[in-house]
Design an enzyme around this catalytic site. Structure first.
Site, PDB file in Angstrom:
ATOM      1  N   GLY A 154     -75.931  56.337 -44.579  1.00  0.00           N
ATOM      2  CA  GLY A 154     -76.209  57.724 -44.228  1.00  0.00           C
ATOM      3  C   GLY A 154     -76.683  58.548 -45.408  1.00  0.00           C
ATOM      4  O   GLY A 154     -77.097  59.691 -45.266  1.00  0.00           O
ATOM      5  N   ARG A 202     -78.098  39.970 -40.821  1.00  0.00           N
ATOM      6  CA  ARG A 202     -76.752  40.228 -41.353  1.00  0.00           C
ATOM      7  C   ARG A 202     -75.752  39.404 -40.549  1.00  0.00           C
ATOM      8  O   ARG A 202     -76.077  38.913 -39.452  1.00  0.00           O
ATOM      9  CB  ARG A 202     -76.421  41.712 -41.275  1.00  0.00           C
ATOM     10  CG  ARG A 202     -76.524  42.252 -39.882  1.00  0.00           C
ATOM     11  CD  ARG A 202     -76.369  43.765 -39.851  1.00  0.00           C
ATOM     12  NE  ARG A 202     -76.780  44.256 -38.540  1.00  0.00           N
ATOM     13  CZ  ARG A 202     -77.025  45.512 -38.253  1.00  0.00           C
ATOM     14  NH1 ARG A 202     -76.935  46.431 -39.194  1.00  0.00           N
ATOM     15  NH2 ARG A 202     -77.363  45.886 -37.041  1.00  0.00           N
ATOM     16  N   HIS A 211     -37.655  51.121 -29.552  1.00  0.00           N
ATOM     17  CA  HIS A 211     -36.906  49.952 -29.090  1.00  0.00           C
ATOM     18  C   HIS A 211     -37.747  49.126 -28.120  1.00  0.00           C
ATOM     19  O   HIS A 211     -37.880  47.909 -28.260  1.00  0.00           O
ATOM     20  CB  HIS A 211     -35.605  50.406 -28.426  1.00  0.00           C
ATOM     21  CG  HIS A 211     -34.783  49.281 -27.890  1.00  0.00           C
ATOM     22  ND1 HIS A 211     -34.868  48.860 -26.586  1.00  0.00           N
ATOM     23  CD2 HIS A 211     -33.902  48.457 -28.502  1.00  0.00           C
ATOM     24  CE1 HIS A 211     -34.046  47.838 -26.403  1.00  0.00           C
ATOM     25  NE2 HIS A 211     -33.450  47.564 -27.553  1.00  0.00           N
ATOM     26  N   TYR A 243     -40.568  31.214 -47.033  1.00  0.00           N
ATOM     27  CA  TYR A 243     -40.968  31.220 -45.624  1.00  0.00           C
ATOM     28  C   TYR A 243     -40.893  32.619 -45.038  1.00  0.00           C
ATOM     29  O   TYR A 243     -40.211  33.484 -45.578  1.00  0.00           O
ATOM     30  CB  TYR A 243     -40.093  30.265 -44.803  1.00  0.00           C
ATOM     31  CG  TYR A 243     -38.647  30.666 -44.749  1.00  0.00           C
ATOM     32  CD1 TYR A 243     -38.165  31.496 -43.740  1.00  0.00           C
ATOM     33  CD2 TYR A 243     -37.754  30.231 -45.726  1.00  0.00           C
ATOM     34  CE1 TYR A 243     -36.838  31.887 -43.705  1.00  0.00           C
ATOM     35  CE2 TYR A 243     -36.431  30.624 -45.699  1.00  0.00           C
ATOM     36  CZ  TYR A 243     -35.969  31.450 -44.687  1.00  0.00           C
ATOM     37  OH  TYR A 243     -34.674  31.848 -44.666  1.00  0.00           O
ATOM     38  N   LYS A 303     -80.576  46.511 -50.407  1.00  0.00           N
ATOM     39  CA  LYS A 303     -81.673  46.284 -49.466  1.00  0.00           C
ATOM     40  C   LYS A 303     -82.773  45.445 -50.123  1.00  0.00           C
ATOM     41  O   LYS A 303     -83.250  44.473 -49.534  1.00  0.00           O
ATOM     42  CB  LYS A 303     -82.240  47.622 -49.015  1.00  0.00           C
ATOM     43  CG  LYS A 303     -83.259  47.485 -47.920  1.00  0.00           C
ATOM     44  CD  LYS A 303     -83.539  48.828 -47.252  1.00  0.00           C
ATOM     45  CE  LYS A 303     -84.343  48.601 -45.970  1.00  0.00           C
ATOM     46  NZ  LYS A 303     -83.558  47.931 -44.918  1.00  0.00           N
ATOM     47  N   ARG A 329     -88.147  53.439 -48.941  1.00  0.00           N
ATOM     48  CA  ARG A 329     -86.705  53.594 -48.684  1.00  0.00           C
ATOM     49  C   ARG A 329     -85.895  53.453 -49.958  1.00  0.00           C
ATOM     50  O   ARG A 329     -86.210  52.629 -50.804  1.00  0.00           O
ATOM     51  CB  ARG A 329     -86.193  52.499 -47.744  1.00  0.00           C
ATOM     52  CG  ARG A 329     -86.761  52.482 -46.385  1.00  0.00           C
ATOM     53  CD  ARG A 329     -86.112  51.327 -45.628  1.00  0.00           C
ATOM     54  NE  ARG A 329     -87.045  50.747 -44.700  1.00  0.00           N
ATOM     55  CZ  ARG A 329     -86.904  50.823 -43.362  1.00  0.00           C
ATOM     56  NH1 ARG A 329     -85.856  51.432 -42.858  1.00  0.00           N
ATOM     57  NH2 ARG A 329     -87.792  50.276 -42.576  1.00  0.00           N
ATOM     58  N   MET A 334     -79.028  57.332 -47.455  1.00  0.00           N
ATOM     59  CA  MET A 334     -80.328  56.816 -47.832  1.00  0.00           C
ATOM     60  C   MET A 334     -81.447  57.696 -47.303  1.00  0.00           C
ATOM     61  O   MET A 334     -81.447  58.080 -46.142  1.00  0.00           O
ATOM     62  CB  MET A 334     -80.508  55.428 -47.201  1.00  0.00           C
ATOM     63  CG  MET A 334     -79.394  54.467 -47.549  1.00  0.00           C
ATOM     64  SD  MET A 334     -80.020  53.013 -48.375  1.00  0.00           S
ATOM     65  CE  MET A 334     -80.981  52.272 -47.072  1.00  0.00           C
ATOM     66  N   CYS A 366     -37.001  37.890 -42.471  1.00  0.00           N
ATOM     67  CA  CYS A 366     -36.893  37.799 -41.016  1.00  0.00           C
ATOM     68  C   CYS A 366     -37.037  39.161 -40.366  1.00  0.00           C
ATOM     69  O   CYS A 366     -36.576  39.362 -39.262  1.00  0.00           O
ATOM     70  CB  CYS A 366     -35.598  37.116 -40.607  1.00  0.00           C
ATOM     71  SG  CYS A 366     -34.128  37.938 -41.218  1.00  0.00           S
ATOM     72  N   SER A 425     -32.409  35.890 -46.986  1.00  0.00           N
ATOM     73  CA  SER A 425     -33.502  36.257 -46.102  1.00  0.00           C
ATOM     74  C   SER A 425     -33.604  37.775 -46.083  1.00  0.00           C
ATOM     75  O   SER A 425     -32.635  38.455 -45.766  1.00  0.00           O
ATOM     76  CB  SER A 425     -33.209  35.720 -44.703  1.00  0.00           C
ATOM     77  OG  SER A 425     -34.241  36.084 -43.825  1.00  0.00           O
TER      78      SER A 425
END
Lengths: 883, 883
Positions: free
Chosen positions: B100, B335, B451, B855, B21, B91, B102, B835, B767
């Site tokens: 949460g 941000r 399936h 690939y 911060k 802070r 802090m 594949c 493959s």
């Protein structure tokens, strides 16, 4: 550089230079045995010969002549001298044995004059001319590369002309005609007369032996075997001796000990006035060496001396070829003698006692497979027998009994004291009771790793499987083998060693494990590093395991304890249960039964670890099949059964359909069930700890270990552990003391092996379940491969061996290696074992030792085999390290 | 050592010292934005504080006072001065975000005098006393650890006393009473009066912030997240600003670009005379920033400048919080802004064009999963809809159509031009025709990898599966969802992105792949190393593949070409054949059909490689099931059918039983069939080469590659190769020229991966079939795991992810790594691809890139996703190398 060595100048350590044969002859000569003298031209000379373009290097011939002269002096015979001719053999001999590649010429030195002299000398013109005929044929073929058949055809023609059938029947005149015609043929084919000068013969023969190194057959052989081309071959020139020079001559073979039972003492036979090949041909009945003691006590003593000398030198039983020429004993060859399993063990143990070899050597002398053969009954080799069919020898041993076709009936008959052989097309897990009750098992289908084969080996019953020659009619209860019909109740004998199915009862020979085997195994135990444990599911197995020397139980399957009518009914109730509570109620009833089972095993194994595997198979293995229920429903419908009855079957059908799986082997089973229904493993753990607690109170020392099957990730083990821990605590509260135990898992899935580092941090031990691991790693369903493509794969050489019998080292073995490495690194105290079929297979055991397993676990019947194999693995490793 | 930094002294690179911060506030300050001024006490000071036993280290307080003085100078306000009071927030702020955890105190500096001054200054006593009340509550809770509820209860009591419900309704007098009572409570609980000295308040608050680092919640959080305990937290002291100080004050949020469609321009809202929390609470309707242009053009311009500055600095779209206090704009926070998929792409591409970021950065800005969402129709978010059930969102996209329950009927309706949704309990391979014909698929059973789900994703159809809320009656053709009954022919809409099933037709939004996505993908293609290919079984798939940029086909399944009524009948004939000749005759009839299929695909893929996988599934997939035939037989028997008819069914039954398998996934299928029945692969190879030859004659450039499935050992490939070679030669003879092709295999079995060195010497490419490889490596039958234990495993965290969706890197990935390494070493020219389903999944693609695959091949619909993921993988690797 020296190119030619007399036998006296060499020795067995000079194999590279003198070749295997030359070095062996030299060794025997040096040993003081009477070997027909001779000399060897070195392998280096052969290389020189090639470098010189296939010509004798300068000085070689002179060196050969010099050694030949010495040979004449030693033998008192002369090359080419008809009065007392020196005949020699010329043979190749490479440093590495190349069987069938060797070129050989015998009887060299023969010519028209020498043959006459020899005829006179032996008084046997037939012998002399026959030797000449053979020499011409061999020389023409081997040295001159002429067509051998043409020379042999001349001999055949002369036989036809005289109308005789057998070679020795041909008249002397006939033989002389053969020699004349062969010489003419030689001249026709080569343009030169057959060489009469022995020196020319010798020179040509030596060149031919050298050249044979590069004949296409030899080149191909070296290529396949990976033998370097630049080794060259040696060439051995040795005096011929003849056992057929009268009744003071002879030929024989002897073993230095009895190769059949291993007893000490000469064993073999001798035939006087005969050549070596005559002994083999069996024209006359030879004398046993034993008989020589009386007939020729001096010769006997001489052979005894030779035997002792050879055994002391080679430190093993020898198989010796010898020839006596005119009263003089010549040793032609000696090699390690082949022997039976029994003899191998006795000889090895005796030789240690005689101080000839060490215990370690004795262990290395006995093949574990030979030990296996000894542990079973065998068919009396002397007995008459009517073999009606032949199948695969799936489980060794022979058995006699009445044929039954129904496993239930087998149990009933057994109960009545009847010995039975169970005959089935194939067996299923439900048949286990009947298989145990039988003397042996015969199936018409399935292979070496079918259910019947595996179970039979596991319970140590002889089995012949895949016997397709028999045709079984289960309904009418008979089987047919060709013309023979065998009905229920008739007696047959099966031989699990040969695969033979024999009609009627044949006498069996009891296995006689002499004290020698026990001695040998006790030595093996000293040297092995691998522990040898047993797979045992009940008290009976456990007893056998202890008897055979198991150091623990590496796999006790708990589901087999769920079989039997009463229990299966309970298990089905459990499966049909809709809620955990209902399931728990049924499990409560199973608990005392399991507890009793565990108590029995733990009691027998008092003081030794027992690895109990929690429930493993998929639930539907306990249920009837879908089509079975369907058939029942249709029957009930037809018969107009009450609707409640139908409803019940329909409910069952629904459940069976619901739990049916596409691939049950990799479906919902084992620890997956244990996670889905934790109450099952909870019950089993409680039964184990209660059993142990009660035994402890009785003064025993139970050592239960809990083994989780089919782990895929270490988190499964983390999830189950608290369930076991809780049972342990609860039982501890009940009995007032806590049972220590070890927690472990089976490695049956490739992923588990690959992540054994993580698993090792959760458990105390792991055990490779190589049966299932082989299935998953190779993507190979055993049940489906067996009858279909696995035989084809083996036949076509796509697989070298059945991976369910011998571990697939290249694939599955790689995973084991990775797993062991990762597991040990993550947890150095991790115990690692194996409990698949491979744990009792010698070749696999070697590998398992080499990757550093702690123990193998196998069928109780294979423990002696495993103990020996484990010791040999350790000793081989020791030797390799020394090298 | 310097312990306190003004915001002007820090920057974003000082996160470790100033916390996240503090560094952020410093960065914005340095950027010249008007941030409420303040200073930060370093994390190091926090550590010192602990070392000193929870006491301020010497000199700290003096340093704080010095910075406080500077703060007073900067703001013109004074701490504790009722005339013009400086209020601050205190802070915590750790170097690593701990949401949460802090502790925060607002409005510090308030006391009995200041509250009066503030009331006067703002003209709003309610605001002043409300701020005081809040400060006392917060201080008591956070700093003094008193029970917050007791303080809040006082406020509630006063509200009850006045009979009001909402906080702002309480009278000023009431608020004053609250403050008084809270101060009394404070004194009762602590024994001391509420501190009126702002410096004492500050000192206590700073200590409390430091101590909050060690509260149990924070300690636990750090333990879980692996954050070191010795980092410490910084403490930020910042001037409070108030948007509710009149109508020249206000609060707002803005995005620097439209987060929904990515258009350039401010987007957000502002509420005057209000605090930030009021905007969120929605008491009044805020103004859109757009409207400011007219209402407050100066403010708008100021915001525009801020936005531009922030974007130029942070090089991304920002989400900004701001407050206007009496006409002065303060930036409180900025941000990176969240955005939709469409916006992400547009913003990334625009920013490259604006020169703000590079192409590479643009690629890294878009999550491949966002791209996937863009490629499908979606339900119009504005539309009204009646959701009647919710299932699993198995395949993205939305679809509208008439409900049909029968796949065949789906095809018929489709043929008539009707759009349909196929509704089934689950789907099977036989339903493929109906699935293709439908707009979308809805099933009541099955999971994300059932399936239906896999096929739907494969063919790019929306699907909702496992929708257990619907009850399907197949016989009467309707389904029920709660009270609603939907009959055949009625229209529904399904949303594969949310899993919703909606009654009736809902308007859909067409996928609009703007030019930006194409631009982005063209950049991705520049940077990726992995090739992106497609799995395509027919012409339609292949067209889609090319359209989406596939560089080849990595898997063309030939068995799908065996489906369809006519072909299935032929395939069954082939299976029933008893001899190779009979089989060959049937295959001859199948050949022209296959050839036609291959021609179509090869034509579309002109010039690109097409890897055709030879027959893969077990034969019984083409046959009816055992119970189906059994039922038929019983029906026929009942109906008294002719014996020939019965005999036919019995023969079929026998065959089906014979080829039925225990575990078909690892049984007789794929190349095992090809080896057992070589005529099948022979026919397929011929069909491929003939197809290619005919295309070549038409001027095309077909590039077929032949892929053998389910290899277990390289010897299988050696065995099959001559069969393919022979077909190639024979076809070459027929057409007069030879078709060049590549030979390869799928790696689907662990053993194949482990022995890829040997396989690599036989093939041109491999493959990885990671669907089956996952099944075998994990011992996990997909079909059986899906509905039973896999959901439980995911639920209990035994598995983190569904391994059939995201590659199991730990297990299966290890095999891939081993395989690639061995394969490349043995054959450096080996092409390696994948594949399986995982080829289109971004997380898996990262891994596949990292191990050096050539690939990936995936469903044509996922190609854009794969292209982007592959590029990101390459760029991440590049960045890692730089680090």
């Amino acid at each position: 550089m020296k190119r030619v060595y007399d036998f006296e100048e060499g020795g067995k350590e000079m194999k590279a230079l003198l070749g295997g044969k030359g070095a062996g002859l030299a060794e025997m000569t040096k040993l003081g045995l009477r070997v027909p003298p001779g000399f060897t031209i070195t392998t280096q000379t052969c290389i020189e010969f090639f470098k010189a373009g296939g010509r004798f290097p300068d000085g070689l011939w002179e060196e050969v002549l010099e050694h030949l002269k010495r040979l004449e002096e030693k033998t008192g015979k002369r090359f080419g001298d008809p009065e007392n001719p020196l005949l020699v053999s010329v043979r190749s001999g490479a440093p590495i044995s190349m069987p069938g590649m060797m070129d050989t010429v015998l009887n060299l030195g023969m010519n028209d004059e020498v043959v006459e002299g020899l005829a006179k000398l032996t008084g046997d013109p037939r012998f002399a001319y026959d030797a000449y005929r053979r020499f011409i044929t061999m020389f023409s073929d081997v040295v001159m590369h002429l067509d051998r058949h043409k020379f042999e055809e001349i001999f055949e023609e002369e036989k036809r002309r005289e109308g005789v059938k057998e070679d020795p029947e041909l008249s002397i005149e006939g033989l002389k005609r053969v020699v004349e015609r062969q010489k003419r043929l030689y001249e026709e084919l080569t343009g030169k007369p057959f060489p009469q000068d022995p020196y020319e013969q010798l020179r040509l023969a030596i060149a031919a032996v050298f050249n044979s190194w590069n004949n296409p057959r030899a080149v191909k052989y070296r290529e396949i075997e990976g033998i370097p081309d630049d080794m060259g071959t040696a060439c051995n020139i040795q005096m011929m001796v003849f056992g057929n020079m009268g009744w003071d001559s002879g030929s024989g073979v002897m073993f230095t000990r009895n190769p059949s039972n291993g007893e000490k003492g000469l064993y073999g036979e001798v035939l006087f006035n005969a050549q070596g090949e005559d002994v083999v041909a069996g024209i006359r009945t030879p004398l046993s060496i034993e008989d020589l003691k009386e007939v020729k006590p001096e010769l006997y003593r001489e052979l005894e001396e030779v035997a002792e000398k050879l055994e002391r030198h080679y430190r093993d039983m020898q198989d010796v070829e010898f020839t006596i020429e005119r009263g003089t004993l010549y040793i032609l060859q000696t090699r390690t003698g082949k022997r039976t399993a029994r003899a191998a063990i006795k000889i090895a143990v005796d030789m240690v006692r005689e101080g000839l070899i060490t215990e370690k050597e004795a262990i290395m002398r006995v093949d574990p497979k030979q030990v296996e053969l000894l542990l079973h009954k065998t068919v009396d080799p002397e007995a008459e027998k009517t073999v009606i069919a032949k199948g695969l020898p799936a489980s060794p041993g022979a058995a006699v009994g009445r044929v039954v076709f129904d496993p239930k009936e087998a149990e009933d008959w057994r109960a009545k004291g009847e010995r039975v052989i169970l005959v089935r097309p194939e067996t299923t897990p439900e048949d286990i009771g009947g298989m145990v009750a039988s003397e042996g098992i015969l199936t018409s289908r399935g292979g070496m790793t079918s259910h019947a084969a595996i179970v039979a080996r596991g319970i140590g019953k002889p089995a012949v499987v895949g016997c397709e020659a028999i045709d079984i009619d289960l309904e009418r209860e008979f089987f047919r083998a060709g013309d023979v019909v065998v009905k229920k109740g008739e007696i047959i004998t099966i031989d699990g060693l040969t695969g033979e199915v024999i009609l009627g009862e044949v006498p069996l020979v009891e296995p006689k494990i002499g004290g020698e085997l026990e001695t040998l195994l006790s030595w093996a135990d000293k040297y092995r590093r691998l522990g040898v444990w047993a797979n045992a599911n009940d008290e009976r197995d456990a007893l056998k395991a202890r008897e055979n020397g198991a150091e623990g139980i590496g796999l006790a399957r708990t589901e087999r304890m769920f079989l039997g009518v009463e229990r299966v009914a309970l298990v089905r109730q459990m499966i049909m249960a809709d809620t955990p509570e209902e399931r728990r109620r049924v499990l409560e009833k199973l608990l005392p039964m399991q507890k009793e089972d565990f108590k029995r095993i733990l009691k027998v194994m008092d003081g030794l670890p027992v690895q109990i595997r929690l429930l493993d198979p998929p639930l539907h293995e306990f249920m009837p099949s879908e089509s079975e229920i369907l058939a029942r429903i249709y029957e009930l419908e037809k018969g107009g059964a009450p609707p409640e009855r139908l409803e019940e079957e329909r409910r069952l059908l629904e459940k069976v359909r619901k739990i049916s799986e596409a691939n049950p082997m990799i479906g919902l089973r084992a620890c997956r069930l244990g996670i889905l229904y934790p109450e099952i493993y909870e019950m089993q753990a409680r039964a184990i700890f209660e059993a142990a607690s009660e035994l402890k109170m009785e003064g025993y020392d139970p050592r239960p270990e809990i083994m989780i099957p089919l782990t895929m990730t270490h988190r499964e083990l983390e999830y189950i552990k608290p369930i076991i821990e809780k049972a342990n605590r609860e039982v501890a509260e009940k009995y007032g003391f806590r049972i220590p135990y070890r927690y472990g898992t089976m490695i049956e899935i490739p992923r588990a092996a690959l992540t054994l580092d993580k698993i090792a941090r959760v458990v105390d031990f792991v055990s490779f379940g190589t049966n299932d691991l082989t299935q998953t790693t190779m993507g190979l369903s055993r049940d489906d491969a067996q009858g279909t493509f696995l035989p084809v794969y083996l036949d076509k050489g796509i697989l070298d061996e059945d991976p369910f019998y011998t571990l697939d080292i290249e694939g599955v073995g790689q995973l084991l290696r990775i797993g062991v490495e990762k597991g040990r690194k993550a947890n150095p105290r991790l115990k690692i074992g194996i409990c698949g079929e491979h744990g009792g297979e010698p070749k696999s055991i070697y590998f398992l030792h080499s990757i550093g397993l702690d123990y193998v676990s196998c069928s109780p019947y294979r423990i002696p085999v495993a103990r020996l194999a484990a010791a040999r693995a350790a000793l081989e490793e020791e030797m390799e390290k020394k090298d």
